[in-house]
Design an enzyme around this catalytic site. Structure first.
Site, PDB file in Angstrom:
ATOM      1  N   HIS A 148      -7.767  -1.182   8.905  1.00 33.78           N
ATOM      2  CA  HIS A 148      -6.769  -0.620   7.990  1.00 33.78           C
ATOM      3  C   HIS A 148      -7.045   0.874   7.861  1.00 33.78           C
ATOM      4  CE1 HIS A 148      -4.492  -0.888   3.979  1.00 33.78           C
ATOM      5  NE2 HIS A 148      -5.119   0.265   3.865  1.00 33.78           N
ATOM      6  N   ASP A 179       0.837  -1.203   0.000  1.00 36.66           N
ATOM      7  CA  ASP A 179       0.000   0.000   0.000  1.00 36.66           C
ATOM      8  C   ASP A 179       0.872   1.253   0.000  1.00 36.66           C
ATOM      9  OD1 ASP A 179      -2.426   1.248  -0.081  1.00 36.66           O
ATOM     10  OD2 ASP A 179      -3.022   0.785   1.965  1.00 36.66           O
ATOM     11  N   ASN A 197      -0.853   5.409   4.991  1.00 34.12           N
ATOM     12  CA  ASN A 197      -1.342   4.585   6.087  1.00 34.12           C
ATOM     13  C   ASN A 197      -0.758   5.122   7.390  1.00 34.12           C
ATOM     14  OD1 ASN A 197      -0.887   2.823   3.576  1.00 34.12           O
ATOM     15  ND2 ASN A 197      -2.284   1.590   4.792  1.00 34.12           N
ATOM     16  N   HIS A 239      -5.886   4.883   7.120  1.00 31.73           N
ATOM     17  CA  HIS A 239      -4.992   5.908   6.591  1.00 31.73           C
ATOM     18  C   HIS A 239      -5.112   7.116   7.509  1.00 31.73           C
ATOM     19  CE1 HIS A 239      -3.836   4.254   2.512  1.00 31.73           C
ATOM     20  NE2 HIS A 239      -4.628   3.323   3.016  1.00 31.73           N
ATOM     21  N   CYS A 245      -0.777  10.064  -1.695  1.00 37.10           N
ATOM     22  CA  CYS A 245      -0.576  10.390  -3.097  1.00 37.10           C
ATOM     23  C   CYS A 245       0.493  11.462  -3.220  1.00 37.10           C
ATOM     24  CB  CYS A 245      -1.873  10.889  -3.719  1.00 37.10           C
ATOM     25  SG  CYS A 245      -1.638  11.352  -5.439  1.00 37.10           S
TER      26      CYS A 245
HETATM   27 ZN    ZN Z   1      -4.865   1.422   2.127  1.00 38.12          ZN
END
Ligand code: ZN
Length: 310
Positions: free
Chosen positions: A209, A18, A251, A211, A242
């Protein structure tokens, strides 16, 4: 209010997948191997190493099979790969993974943007992967992306997401991870989703999970701990996000999670100093400042962490 937390948790390190898939720099195989080895040295035992999606879509992970071959035998580490379909799953198993992770979005619009399929079509695909002989010998896990909020549709209905989790579990997926793909979850949303899910699957089969886009990842993890969740995805150094969107973060950083939970008495079996060293290596390899708080806070050379330890 007396809070109790699980005595230990497992981190699923997703930085190599990721994290790297969102970095502008593409690491070569030897750089990935150095980072992998640093993570294992720190005590990481569950690592999402790569994905078997289209090399054209994600050139940073085009070397998936070669990277797994370079890792070689790994008795102490459970290695997973993200797979979009049966072909991907078969390639991943042939390359030696211990776990395949399928993914779909809770949000219909996000799923169509991401994989050009409806959620129903993705579920049907997941059923094919789960039933295939190739995956019978490995752990089958699933990530529900945009489980809390979608960039197109906004907040997601917890009942709908819990129902998706139930259906994936019936197909044989465990654990099932809820992905806060755009980092928009807050503690109340996490609590609502876990409450909706607890009726359908045991908490030991749930993973989270997060971010850290809006800075709420650790607060969200705390809510997970309060509900007894013991599996959390995190990315070394907080890699990801990004690179073309200023301020977007990836993350939650693995070392930030370990520092917080170990301080609370929740064991991870990970050496924080070695993990911060791995984060420093990740930062050097990707060539940009990573968002990790621990990386900034603790000067490895001075042994500052030791002074804070107890
Ligand atoms: Zn992710």
């Amino acid at each position: 209010m007396v809070r109790t937390f699980p005595p230990r948790i497992t981190l699923r390190e997703v930085g190599l997948r990721d994290g790297l898939q969102a970095e502008a720099a593409t690491l070569d195989l030897s750089a990935k191997l150095r980072l992998y080895q640093a993570l294992v040295r720190a005590g990481q035992t569950r690592i999402e190493a790569t994905s078997f999606v289209s090399a054209r879509a994600i050139p940073q992970l085009a070397d998936a099979a070669a990277f797994l071959a370079a890792i070689g035998p790994h008795p102490e580490v459970q290695i997973s790969a993200l797979v979009p379909n049966l072909t991907g799953a078969e390639r991943a198993v042939a390359a030696g993974v211990d776990e395949v992770t399928v993914f779909l979005s809770a949000s219909e619009t996000h799923n169509r943007h991401n994989v050009r399929r409806s959620v129903a079509e993705s579920l049907a695909q997941a059923e094919v992967v789960a039933g295939a002989p190739a995956t019978s010998s490995v752990v089958r896990s699933a990530v529900i992306a945009t489980a809390f909020a979608c960039p197109y549709e906004g907040p997601q209905d917890p009942q709908k997401v819990a129902d998706l989790a139930r259906r994936l579990r019936e197909m044989g997926y465990a654990p099932i991870l809820f992905g806060d793909t755009i980092g928009a979850a807050n503690p109340a949303m996490v609590s609502r989703l876990l409450e909706a899910t607890e009726r359908h699957l045991p908490v030991r089969e749930i993973g989270l999970h997060f971010h850290n886009t809006r800075g709420a990842a650790l607060a969200n993890i705390l809510v997970g701990l309060e509900h007894g969740v013991t599996l959390f995805d995190a990315s070394i150094g907080g890699m990801g996000g990004c690179p073309y969107a200023p301020g977007a973060t990836g993350n939650v950083a693995s070392e930030d999670v370990v520092a917080m939970v170990e301080g609370m008495g929740v064991a991870t079996q990970i050496d924080l100093t070695l993990l911060i060293e791995a984060a420093a290596l990740a930062q050097e390899l990707v060539g940009r400042e990573l968002p990790s708080a621990c990386l900034k806070a603790f000067d490895l050379g001075e042994g500052t962490w030791a002074a804070y330890a107890h």
